[in-house]
Design a protein around this motif. Structure first.
Motif, PDB file in Angstrom:
ATOM      1  N   UNK A 158     -25.576  -2.981 -36.088  1.00  0.00           N
ATOM      2  CA  UNK A 158     -25.363  -3.512 -37.438  1.00  0.00           C
ATOM      3  C   UNK A 158     -25.254  -2.367 -38.449  1.00  0.00           C
ATOM      4  N   UNK A 159     -26.186  -1.425 -38.377  1.00  0.00           N
ATOM      5  CA  UNK A 159     -26.154  -0.280 -39.294  1.00  0.00           C
ATOM      6  C   UNK A 159     -24.888   0.549 -39.089  1.00  0.00           C
ATOM      7  N   UNK A 160     -24.508   0.758 -37.830  1.00  0.00           N
ATOM      8  CA  UNK A 160     -23.294   1.532 -37.531  1.00  0.00           C
ATOM      9  C   UNK A 160     -22.062   0.866 -38.139  1.00  0.00           C
ATOM     10  N   UNK A 198     -19.768   2.675 -40.986  1.00  0.00           N
ATOM     11  CA  UNK A 198     -18.357   2.955 -40.718  1.00  0.00           C
ATOM     12  C   UNK A 198     -17.481   2.366 -41.828  1.00  0.00           C
ATOM     13  N   UNK A 199     -17.934   1.220 -42.354  1.00  0.00           N
ATOM     14  CA  UNK A 199     -17.167   0.522 -43.402  1.00  0.00           C
ATOM     15  C   UNK A 199     -17.820   0.676 -44.773  1.00  0.00           C
ATOM     16  N   UNK A 200     -18.476   1.808 -45.005  1.00  0.00           N
ATOM     17  CA  UNK A 200     -19.173   2.042 -46.279  1.00  0.00           C
ATOM     18  C   UNK A 200     -18.248   1.809 -47.466  1.00  0.00           C
ATOM     19  N   UNK A 201     -18.743   1.046 -48.457  1.00  0.00           N
ATOM     20  CA  UNK A 201     -17.969   0.738 -49.654  1.00  0.00           C
ATOM     21  C   UNK A 201     -17.118  -0.509 -49.528  1.00  0.00           C
ATOM     22  N   UNK A 202     -17.042  -1.065 -48.314  1.00  0.00           N
ATOM     23  CA  UNK A 202     -16.227  -2.261 -48.067  1.00  0.00           C
ATOM     24  C   UNK A 202     -17.145  -3.468 -47.849  1.00  0.00           C
ATOM     25  N   UNK A 203     -16.832  -4.575 -48.502  1.00  0.00           N
ATOM     26  CA  UNK A 203     -17.604  -5.800 -48.304  1.00  0.00           C
ATOM     27  C   UNK A 203     -17.207  -6.425 -46.969  1.00  0.00           C
ATOM     28  N   UNK A 204     -18.177  -6.606 -46.083  1.00  0.00           N
ATOM     29  CA  UNK A 204     -17.921  -7.233 -44.787  1.00  0.00           C
ATOM     30  C   UNK A 204     -18.378  -8.679 -44.827  1.00  0.00           C
ATOM     31  N   UNK A 205     -17.472  -9.593 -44.535  1.00  0.00           N
ATOM     32  CA  UNK A 205     -17.833 -11.005 -44.526  1.00  0.00           C
ATOM     33  C   UNK A 205     -18.824 -11.289 -43.408  1.00  0.00           C
ATOM     34  N   UNK A 206     -19.647 -12.293 -43.626  1.00  0.00           N
ATOM     35  CA  UNK A 206     -20.693 -12.634 -42.661  1.00  0.00           C
ATOM     36  C   UNK A 206     -20.099 -12.914 -41.281  1.00  0.00           C
ATOM     37  N   UNK A 250     -17.369 -11.800 -40.011  1.00  0.00           N
ATOM     38  CA  UNK A 250     -16.861 -10.568 -39.408  1.00  0.00           C
ATOM     39  C   UNK A 250     -18.007  -9.799 -38.760  1.00  0.00           C
ATOM     40  N   UNK A 251     -19.138  -9.703 -39.454  1.00  0.00           N
ATOM     41  CA  UNK A 251     -20.310  -9.005 -38.915  1.00  0.00           C
ATOM     42  C   UNK A 251     -20.828  -9.719 -37.673  1.00  0.00           C
ATOM     43  N   UNK A 252     -20.909 -11.051 -37.757  1.00  0.00           N
ATOM     44  CA  UNK A 252     -21.418 -11.836 -36.626  1.00  0.00           C
ATOM     45  C   UNK A 252     -20.544 -11.634 -35.388  1.00  0.00           C
ATOM     46  N   UNK A 253     -19.239 -11.631 -35.582  1.00  0.00           N
ATOM     47  CA  UNK A 253     -18.325 -11.472 -34.453  1.00  0.00           C
ATOM     48  C   UNK A 253     -18.420 -10.070 -33.868  1.00  0.00           C
ATOM     49  N   UNK A 258     -20.963  -7.764 -34.097  1.00  0.00           N
ATOM     50  CA  UNK A 258     -22.276  -7.375 -33.553  1.00  0.00           C
ATOM     51  C   UNK A 258     -22.799  -8.364 -32.515  1.00  0.00           C
ATOM     52  N   UNK A 259     -22.583  -9.669 -32.762  1.00  0.00           N
ATOM     53  CA  UNK A 259     -23.143 -10.684 -31.859  1.00  0.00           C
ATOM     54  C   UNK A 259     -22.087 -11.391 -30.996  1.00  0.00           C
ATOM     55  N   UNK A 260     -20.815 -11.149 -31.294  1.00  0.00           N
ATOM     56  CA  UNK A 260     -19.767 -11.766 -30.487  1.00  0.00           C
ATOM     57  C   UNK A 260     -19.532 -13.228 -30.790  1.00  0.00           C
ATOM     58  N   UNK A 261     -19.955 -13.667 -31.973  1.00  0.00           N
ATOM     59  CA  UNK A 261     -19.743 -15.058 -32.377  1.00  0.00           C
ATOM     60  C   UNK A 261     -19.589 -15.124 -33.889  1.00  0.00           C
ATOM     61  N   UNK A 262     -18.821 -16.100 -34.384  1.00  0.00           N
ATOM     62  CA  UNK A 262     -18.730 -16.279 -35.835  1.00  0.00           C
ATOM     63  C   UNK A 262     -19.342 -17.621 -36.241  1.00  0.00           C
ATOM     64  N   UNK A 263     -20.173 -18.190 -35.360  1.00  0.00           N
ATOM     65  CA  UNK A 263     -20.800 -19.485 -35.598  1.00  0.00           C
ATOM     66  C   UNK A 263     -21.726 -19.393 -36.807  1.00  0.00           C
ATOM     67  N   UNK A 264     -21.451 -20.183 -37.843  1.00  0.00           N
ATOM     68  CA  UNK A 264     -22.199 -20.118 -39.094  1.00  0.00           C
ATOM     69  C   UNK A 264     -23.674 -20.449 -38.919  1.00  0.00           C
ATOM     70  N   UNK A 265     -23.977 -21.279 -37.926  1.00  0.00           N
ATOM     71  CA  UNK A 265     -25.372 -21.653 -37.697  1.00  0.00           C
ATOM     72  C   UNK A 265     -26.242 -20.483 -37.280  1.00  0.00           C
TER      73      UNK A 265
END
Length: 232
Positions: A170-172, A176-184, A186-189, A191-198
């Motif tokens: 997550x920190x990496x 890597x994307x410092x200064x860029x807003x990452x959507x939730x 996108x991060x979930x997919x 780092x965790x391999x899923x974009x499931x909102x739950x």
């Protein structure tokens, strides 16, 4: 800062020639006549490059390379094998087990210096590619965050921080994307391999613990309401 080079060579005449040539080129050198004294020094300080003779009195140089490549702290230290052996098989064997380059005796001083310079340049380039740094400009005392991707180490103000695998990833991603807003999602997919909102609660908890572990430097992780997170 001058590069530190360890020379492991039991022939003192050759060792002296190598040390003299490299010192005159601006490097700091230390010489060792056997594997025992070399490994003893390695526990105290890791060099920037190792010149290693294959034929040593107490241990085979190829075995030394094998041991160095098995240890996390020495796995990426550049190694040049120096030996009287000339067969193609010996060269291939040395390179296959992890040596970076090969010099066959007798060799010229200029060739030695050229090989050392080239390998140090290559090593520096690789190491820089493996390091991520983020400077905290909003809170000076918080210090910089540094990630060593190859060694899986995170430091803040030079002090190591213990992170879980997911916290590290997550920190990496954020750095890597410092200064860029990452959507939730996108991060979930990523780092965790899923974009499931739950599962977004998982992300929030990891951000919380990550900020805590980073201490004052955790203020660089910003929440962007209803969107996601970014690192500044």
């Amino acid at each position: 800062m001058q590069a530190l080079i360890y020379i492991v060579e039991d022939d003192m005449n050759i060792q002296e020639i190598e040390m003299f040539a490299l010192k005159n080129t601006g490097y700091v050198t230390e010489g060792f006549a056997n594997a025992k004294s070399f490994f003893s020094r390695m526990t105290e300080k890791i060099p920037d490059l190792i010149l290693l003779d294959i034929m040593l009195p107490d241990q085979d140089g190829l075995e030394i390379v094998r041991k160095l490549r098995e240890r996390p702290e020495t796995v990426r230290v550049p190694i040049i094998l120096v030996t009287a052996k000339t067969t193609e098989l010996d060269k291939v064997k040395g390179l296959d087990i992890g040596a970076d380059d090969y010099l066959t005796k007798p060799f010229g001083v200029m060739e030695l210096i050229s090989r050392v310079k080239a390998l140090l340049r290559r090593s520096k380039s690789i190491q820089e590619d493996q390091i991520l740094r983020l400077k905290n400009v909003t809170l000076e005392q918080a210090g910089d965050i540094e990630i060593n991707k190859a060694a899986h180490i995170v430091t803040v103000k030079g002090e190591p921080i213990e992170l879980s695998f997911k916290e590290f990833e997550l920190l990496k991603l954020l750095m890597i994307n410092a200064g860029i807003v990452l959507r939730r999602e996108v991060i979930m997919m990523d780092v965790w391999g899923t974009d499931y909102e739950g599962e977004s609660r998982t992300l929030d908890m990891h951000i919380k613990t990550l900020r805590q572990k980073l201490g004052d430097a955790g203020n660089m992780i910003k929440t962007v309401r209803n969107v996601g997170y970014k690192m500044e």
